[in-house]
Write a protein that holds these residues in place. Structure first.
Motif, PDB file in Angstrom:
ATOM      1  N   THR A  28      98.194  88.552  23.998  1.00 15.04           N
ATOM      2  CA  THR A  28      98.362  88.305  22.567  1.00 15.04           C
ATOM      3  C   THR A  28      99.201  87.052  22.372  1.00 15.04           C
ATOM      4  OG1 THR A  28     100.369  89.635  22.430  1.00 15.04           O
ATOM      5  CG2 THR A  28      98.273  90.775  22.099  1.00 15.04           C
ATOM      6  N   ALA A  29      99.396  86.676  21.110  1.00 14.04           N
ATOM      7  CA  ALA A  29     100.228  85.514  20.777  1.00 14.04           C
ATOM      8  C   ALA A  29     101.383  85.980  19.913  1.00 14.04           C
ATOM      9  CB  ALA A  29      99.411  84.446  20.047  1.00 14.04           C
ATOM     10  N   SER A  30     102.545  85.417  20.147  1.00 14.73           N
ATOM     11  CA  SER A  30     103.764  85.910  19.498  1.00 14.73           C
ATOM     12  C   SER A  30     103.905  85.467  18.056  1.00 14.73           C
ATOM     13  CB  SER A  30     104.989  85.423  20.274  1.00 14.73           C
ATOM     14  OG  SER A  30     105.083  84.005  20.214  1.00 14.73           O
ATOM     15  N   GLY A  31     102.992  84.653  17.572  1.00 10.41           N
ATOM     16  CA  GLY A  31     103.131  84.178  16.200  1.00 10.41           C
ATOM     17  C   GLY A  31     103.746  82.817  16.126  1.00 10.41           C
ATOM     18  N   SER A  32     104.133  82.227  17.236  1.00 11.93           N
ATOM     19  CA  SER A  32     104.642  80.868  17.238  1.00 11.93           C
ATOM     20  C   SER A  32     103.541  79.939  16.785  1.00 11.93           C
ATOM     21  CB  SER A  32     105.095  80.475  18.647  1.00 11.93           C
ATOM     22  OG  SER A  32     105.466  79.122  18.694  1.00 11.93           O
ATOM     23  N   GLY A  33     103.774  79.255  15.692  1.00  9.99           N
ATOM     24  CA  GLY A  33     102.709  78.432  15.139  1.00  9.99           C
ATOM     25  C   GLY A  33     101.938  79.123  14.059  1.00  9.99           C
ATOM     26  N   GLY A  34     102.318  80.347  13.714  1.00  9.69           N
ATOM     27  CA  GLY A  34     101.711  80.997  12.566  1.00  9.69           C
ATOM     28  C   GLY A  34     100.538  81.863  12.853  1.00  9.69           C
ATOM     29  N   PHE A  35     100.325  82.240  14.121  1.00 13.47           N
ATOM     30  CA  PHE A  35      99.198  83.095  14.431  1.00 13.47           C
ATOM     31  C   PHE A  35      99.659  84.545  14.453  1.00 13.47           C
ATOM     32  CE2 PHE A  35      98.436  78.939  16.143  1.00 13.47           C
ATOM     33  CZ  PHE A  35      97.146  78.669  15.751  1.00 13.47           C
ATOM     34  N   SER A  36      98.704  85.435  14.628  1.00 11.05           N
ATOM     35  CA  SER A  36      99.007  86.855  14.599  1.00 11.05           C
ATOM     36  C   SER A  36     100.050  87.211  15.647  1.00 11.05           C
ATOM     37  CB  SER A  36      97.726  87.658  14.850  1.00 11.05           C
ATOM     38  OG  SER A  36      96.790  87.386  13.856  1.00 11.05           O
ATOM     39  N   GLY A  96      87.825  93.771  31.738  1.00  8.22           N
ATOM     40  CA  GLY A  96      87.665  92.945  30.551  1.00  8.22           C
ATOM     41  C   GLY A  96      88.996  92.398  30.116  1.00  8.22           C
ATOM     42  N   LEU A  97      88.942  91.487  29.179  1.00  9.58           N
ATOM     43  CA  LEU A  97      90.142  90.869  28.616  1.00  9.58           C
ATOM     44  C   LEU A  97      90.049  90.924  27.102  1.00  9.58           C
ATOM     45  CD1 LEU A  97      92.677  89.026  28.511  1.00  9.58           C
ATOM     46  CD2 LEU A  97      91.138  87.073  28.790  1.00  9.58           C
ATOM     47  N   VAL A  98      91.071  91.452  26.465  1.00  8.48           N
ATOM     48  CA  VAL A  98      91.181  91.433  25.007  1.00  8.48           C
ATOM     49  C   VAL A  98      92.255  90.420  24.654  1.00  8.48           C
ATOM     50  CG1 VAL A  98      91.774  92.743  22.938  1.00  8.48           C
ATOM     51  CG2 VAL A  98      90.441  93.823  24.757  1.00  8.48           C
ATOM     52  N   GLY A  99      91.908  89.381  23.953  1.00 11.58           N
ATOM     53  CA  GLY A  99      92.863  88.319  23.621  1.00 11.58           C
ATOM     54  C   GLY A  99      92.177  86.960  23.725  1.00 11.58           C
ATOM     55  N   CYS A 100      92.953  85.854  23.768  1.00 14.51           N
ATOM     56  CA  CYS A 100      94.388  85.740  24.066  1.00 14.51           C
ATOM     57  C   CYS A 100      95.207  85.414  22.815  1.00 14.51           C
ATOM     58  CB  CYS A 100      94.604  84.619  25.065  1.00 14.51           C
ATOM     59  SG  CYS A 100      93.682  84.783  26.587  1.00 14.51           S
ATOM     60  N   GLY A 101      94.879  85.956  21.697  1.00 14.08           N
ATOM     61  CA  GLY A 101      95.619  85.607  20.498  1.00 14.08           C
ATOM     62  C   GLY A 101      95.018  84.392  19.838  1.00 14.08           C
ATOM     63  N   CYS A 102      95.807  83.327  19.700  1.00 15.32           N
ATOM     64  CA  CYS A 102      95.371  82.142  18.966  1.00 15.32           C
ATOM     65  C   CYS A 102      94.326  81.352  19.748  1.00 15.32           C
ATOM     66  CB  CYS A 102      96.564  81.252  18.640  1.00 15.32           C
ATOM     67  SG  CYS A 102      97.336  80.522  20.100  1.00 15.32           S
ATOM     68  N   ILE A 118      84.021  89.012  34.134  1.00 11.72           N
ATOM     69  CA  ILE A 118      84.500  89.952  33.127  1.00 11.72           C
ATOM     70  C   ILE A 118      84.372  89.307  31.754  1.00 11.72           C
ATOM     71  CG2 ILE A 118      86.090  91.136  34.698  1.00 11.72           C
ATOM     72  CD1 ILE A 118      88.367  89.555  33.417  1.00 11.72           C
ATOM     73  N   PRO A 119      84.192  90.087  30.702  1.00 10.05           N
ATOM     74  CA  PRO A 119      84.090  89.518  29.350  1.00 10.05           C
ATOM     75  C   PRO A 119      85.469  89.331  28.730  1.00 10.05           C
ATOM     76  CG  PRO A 119      83.697  91.867  29.241  1.00 10.05           C
ATOM     77  CD  PRO A 119      83.933  91.547  30.703  1.00 10.05           C
ATOM     78  N   GLN A 120      85.564  88.351  27.853  1.00  9.15           N
ATOM     79  CA  GLN A 120      86.756  88.174  27.029  1.00  9.15           C
ATOM     80  C   GLN A 120      86.371  88.448  25.590  1.00  9.15           C
ATOM     81  OE1 GLN A 120      88.535  84.274  27.144  1.00  9.15           O
ATOM     82  NE2 GLN A 120      90.022  84.735  25.545  1.00  9.15           N
ATOM     83  N   ILE A 121      87.085  89.371  24.963  1.00 10.41           N
ATOM     84  CA  ILE A 121      86.813  89.732  23.573  1.00 10.41           C
ATOM     85  C   ILE A 121      88.039  89.370  22.751  1.00 10.41           C
ATOM     86  CG2 ILE A 121      86.141  91.572  21.993  1.00 10.41           C
ATOM     87  CD1 ILE A 121      85.050  93.079  24.429  1.00 10.41           C
ATOM     88  N   SER A 122      87.894  88.388  21.892  1.00 12.72           N
ATOM     89  CA  SER A 122      89.012  87.913  21.075  1.00 12.72           C
ATOM     90  C   SER A 122      88.918  88.490  19.669  1.00 12.72           C
ATOM     91  CB  SER A 122      89.018  86.383  21.013  1.00 12.72           C
ATOM     92  OG  SER A 122      90.038  85.924  20.152  1.00 12.72           O
ATOM     93  N   TYR A 123      90.053  88.704  19.069  1.00 11.09           N
ATOM     94  CA  TYR A 123      90.098  89.252  17.714  1.00 11.09           C
ATOM     95  C   TYR A 123      90.602  88.236  16.696  1.00 11.09           C
ATOM     96  CZ  TYR A 123      94.888  89.721  19.332  1.00 11.09           C
ATOM     97  OH  TYR A 123      96.127  89.460  19.868  1.00 11.09           O
ATOM     98  N   ILE A 124      91.035  87.047  17.133  1.00  5.32           N
ATOM     99  CA  ILE A 124      91.612  86.096  16.187  1.00  5.32           C
ATOM    100  C   ILE A 124      91.194  84.659  16.467  1.00  5.32           C
ATOM    101  CG2 ILE A 124      93.735  85.547  17.451  1.00  5.32           C
ATOM    102  CD1 ILE A 124      93.416  86.333  13.686  1.00  5.32           C
ATOM    103  N   SER A 125      90.639  84.361  17.663  1.00  7.63           N
ATOM    104  CA  SER A 125      90.288  82.978  18.011  1.00  7.63           C
ATOM    105  C   SER A 125      89.003  82.570  17.304  1.00  7.63           C
ATOM    106  CB  SER A 125      90.115  82.847  19.527  1.00  7.63           C
ATOM    107  OG  SER A 125      91.301  83.224  20.194  1.00  7.63           O
ATOM    108  N   MET A 126      89.105  81.530  16.477  1.00  9.58           N
ATOM    109  CA  MET A 126      87.982  81.152  15.631  1.00  9.58           C
ATOM    110  C   MET A 126      87.361  79.809  16.000  1.00  9.58           C
ATOM    111  SD  MET A 126      89.668  82.246  11.970  1.00  9.58           S
ATOM    112  CE  MET A 126      88.119  82.181  11.103  1.00  9.58           C
ATOM    113  N   PHE A 127      87.889  79.114  17.012  1.00  6.94           N
ATOM    114  CA  PHE A 127      87.420  77.755  17.301  1.00  6.94           C
ATOM    115  C   PHE A 127      85.915  77.756  17.581  1.00  6.94           C
ATOM    116  CE2 PHE A 127      88.446  79.702  21.250  1.00  6.94           C
ATOM    117  CZ  PHE A 127      87.766  79.054  22.269  1.00  6.94           C
TER     118      PHE A 127
END
Length: 592
Positions: A28-36, A96-102, A118-127
């Motif tokens: 996950t991401a700690s929110g540094s820079g305004g992310f979740s 699998g990997l859930v993340g990595c935040g931003c 393995i798959p990576q499933i992100s919940y916030i990365s929009m690039f």
């Protein structure tokens, strides 16, 4: 032991001694820079994990669990290090990997995760670059791609009839790429655009520069294509220059975490001052099409039940600086369920294959060679990696964030855009309020529509503000009418000239002298000036500078002539009043 086993069967609960653990990595991401923030999504992920393990029809004989919460702090180097450290451990093996935040932290990991099958499933990365399957073959996300932000901003501008916008872009890969897409969308929609590139390390120096906010060009609408840390510094400088509502509007990303303007320290602006400029600002958020809050989902909870349970868990973590509500909580919840459904599909496929059934999967070995039980998976097993990736691609279920399915690029389908506004609540704190929403599909432009009880006047209390462009007002006159007015004005000037000659030649006669010849000069001068102003009022021109000068001269001449003519008449009337109402019989000699 037999009694324990029977009790477990009776209660329909998983028995720890008979369950095989399947692990996944959680970054996950700690929110540094305004992310979740890590604290913001972890309760949702933990809740999803519990709900998956309670489901007796899903991953039977298995328990899904993460290897621990790893905080990337939204740093690409740290994200890579954490992921490689997790992979290099002899055990456990993650499926699998859930993340990595931003997006900044996800991008480098997403490029190499496929090499480990393995798959990576992100919940916030929009690039949007993650849609390139040649580079990001195993990357999936439960949030839509940010490719829809450009059309959404254009739709927002069209909603308020704005044609000009100034964008502040952070000099960073993700934001630079977003800017490139914005410029194409704005050019297509004929939007006048100015962009200011900002380096995070030289923020204060650049913000303090002259004309940083395009003051010379009178821009009123600003979009912050930056992270929240940089946004706070820009807004602080804007506050010092009084670029605040209702004359200016600031638009931010909707993925900034709650209370982002209060984060960190700022030696110039206080949190209350920053809240003042944020209030009545707008935020854009891309989000899947939501479901009714009371509709049951395939995850065993309704959206309302999820929100209740999530906030209850969030309250137990109050006091932790890393804990804030994030709009990505429901997306993170569905990300864990995506992995669970995919692994369950793989488990069923392996069971069918062990019974001799033949399967055919696009891109995978049809012989099924290399298929092993999930607990025996290794990072070198390409066949298992192909099957797991195929299972994620085929996953479709109804989650708390809406219908979850993926397009050919691994992005969430059925996306939409929300327009929110920062407003003060009853407790005097700012909160985001949904005011309009739209459907965005790829690069197509669609229109925002207000939700119930929201209008232009509720969003902008003094009416929709101007975008700062100069308006050109065209006035047309009938040529015949202009000729008539010019002729009458010229005739009036001739008449004034005749009266002037008469007043000069006959001023010594008693009758003329009694009318005060000096005052007559002033009256004739005032009337002549009024006649002359008519020529300036109707003077045709298409030049802005000429029209501005013409309007100014017309106003001056009209007011001057009126004051001279009627002011003198009033003076003469005052003298007549004095003569006829003077109580004394003394005579006054007229000297004019």
């Amino acid at each position: 032991m037999e009694a324990t086993f029977l009790a477990c069967l009776f209660l329909l609960l998983p028995c720890g001694w008979s369950q095989v653990q399947l692990h996944y990595a959680l970054l996950t991401a700690s929110g540094s820079g305004g992310f979740s923030s890590s604290g913001g999504v972890v309760p949702a992920i933990e809740l999803a994990q519990e709900m998956v393990n309670r489901n007796s029809t899903l991953l039977s004989n298995y328990t899904l669990t993460h290897t621990g919460v790893l905080d990337t702090k939204c740093d690409r180097t740290r994200s890579l290090e954490l992921f490689l450290d997790t992979i290099s451990l002899p055990s456990p093996t993650v499926l699998g990997l859930v993340g990595c935040g931003c997006s900044v932290a996800s991008a480098p990991v997403a490029e190499i995760v496929g090499h480990f099958n393995i798959p990576q499933i992100s919940y916030i990365s929009m690039f949007s670059e993650a849609s390139d399957r040649t580079r990001f073959s195993n990357f999936f996300r439960t949030i839509p791609s940010d490719g829809g932000f450009g059309p959404a901003i254009v739709s927002l501008l069209q909603l308020f009839n704005w044609e000009r916008i100034a964008v502040f872009t952070q000099r960073d890969g993700v934001f630079n790429e977003a800017w490139q897409r914005f410029s194409r969308n704005f050019k297509q929609a004929n939007i006048t655009l100015k962009n200011r590139m900002i380096s995070p390390r030289k923020t204060m120096r650049s913000v303090n520069s002259t004309n940083f906010f395009f003051e010379d060009e009178n821009f009123r609408v600003f979009f912050l294509n930056v992270n929240s840390k940089l946004a706070r510094q820009i807004l602080c400088q804007a506050l010092e220059r009084d670029l605040t509502a209702p004359r200016y509007v600031w638009i931010t990303y909707g993925w900034y975490q709650e209370g982002w303007w209060r984060e960190g320290t700022n030696s110039v602006c206080s949190n209350n001052q920053l809240a003042g400029i944020v209030e009545r600002g707008l935020a854009l958020q891309l989000f899947p099409q939501s479901r009714h809050p009371e509709a049951m989902t395939d995850t065993g909870l309704t959206p309302r039940q999820f929100n209740t349970l999530y906030h209850e868990r969030l309250k137990t973590l109050e006091g932790n600086d890393n804990v804030n509500f994030t709009f990505g909580a429901s997306l993170a919840y569905d990300a864990v369920w995506t992995l669970a459904f995919a692994l369950n599909k793989v488990s069923e496929l392996i069971a069918s294959h062990s019974k001799g059934e033949v399967f055919s999967l696009t891109g995978c070995n049809e012989s099924g060679r290399g298929l092993v039980a999930l607990e025996n998976f290794t990072y070198q097993n390409q066949q298992m990696g192909c099957v797991i990736r195929w299972a994620v691609e085929q996953t479709h279920f109804v989650g708390v964030s809406g219908s979850v399915d993926f397009d050919d690029m691994g992005s969430r389908m059925q996306s939409g855009a929300r327009l929110l506004q920062y407003r003060a609540s009853d407790t005097n704190t700012l909160r985001l309020v949904l005011v309009a929403e739209t459907t965005v599909s790829g690069d197509s432009l669609s229109n925002f529509s207000y939700v119930i009880n929201e209008t232009n006047t509720s969003v902008f209390l003094g009416g929709v503000l101007s975008d700062g462009r100069r308006y050109t007002q065209e006035r047309t006159f009938s040529l015949e009418l202009v000729v008539v007015y010019y002729s009458l004005a010229a005739l009036g000037l001739v008449l004034c000239a005749v009266c002037l000659v008469f007043n000069c030649t006959q001023r010594n006669k008693k009758v003329v002298r009694l009318t005060s010849p000096v005052l007559n000069y002033l009256i004739l001068a005032g009337i002549s000036i009024i006649y002359i102003s008519i020529f300036f009022r109707l003077m045709p021109s298409t030049e802005y500078s000429v029209n501005a000068a013409r309007c100014s001269v017309n106003i001056v001449l009209t007011n001057l002539g009126y004051c001279m003519a009627f002011g003198t008449l009033l003076a003469k009337m005052g003298r007549v009043y004095y003569i006829f109402h003077n109580p004394t019989t003394s005579k006054k000699t007229l000297k004019d």
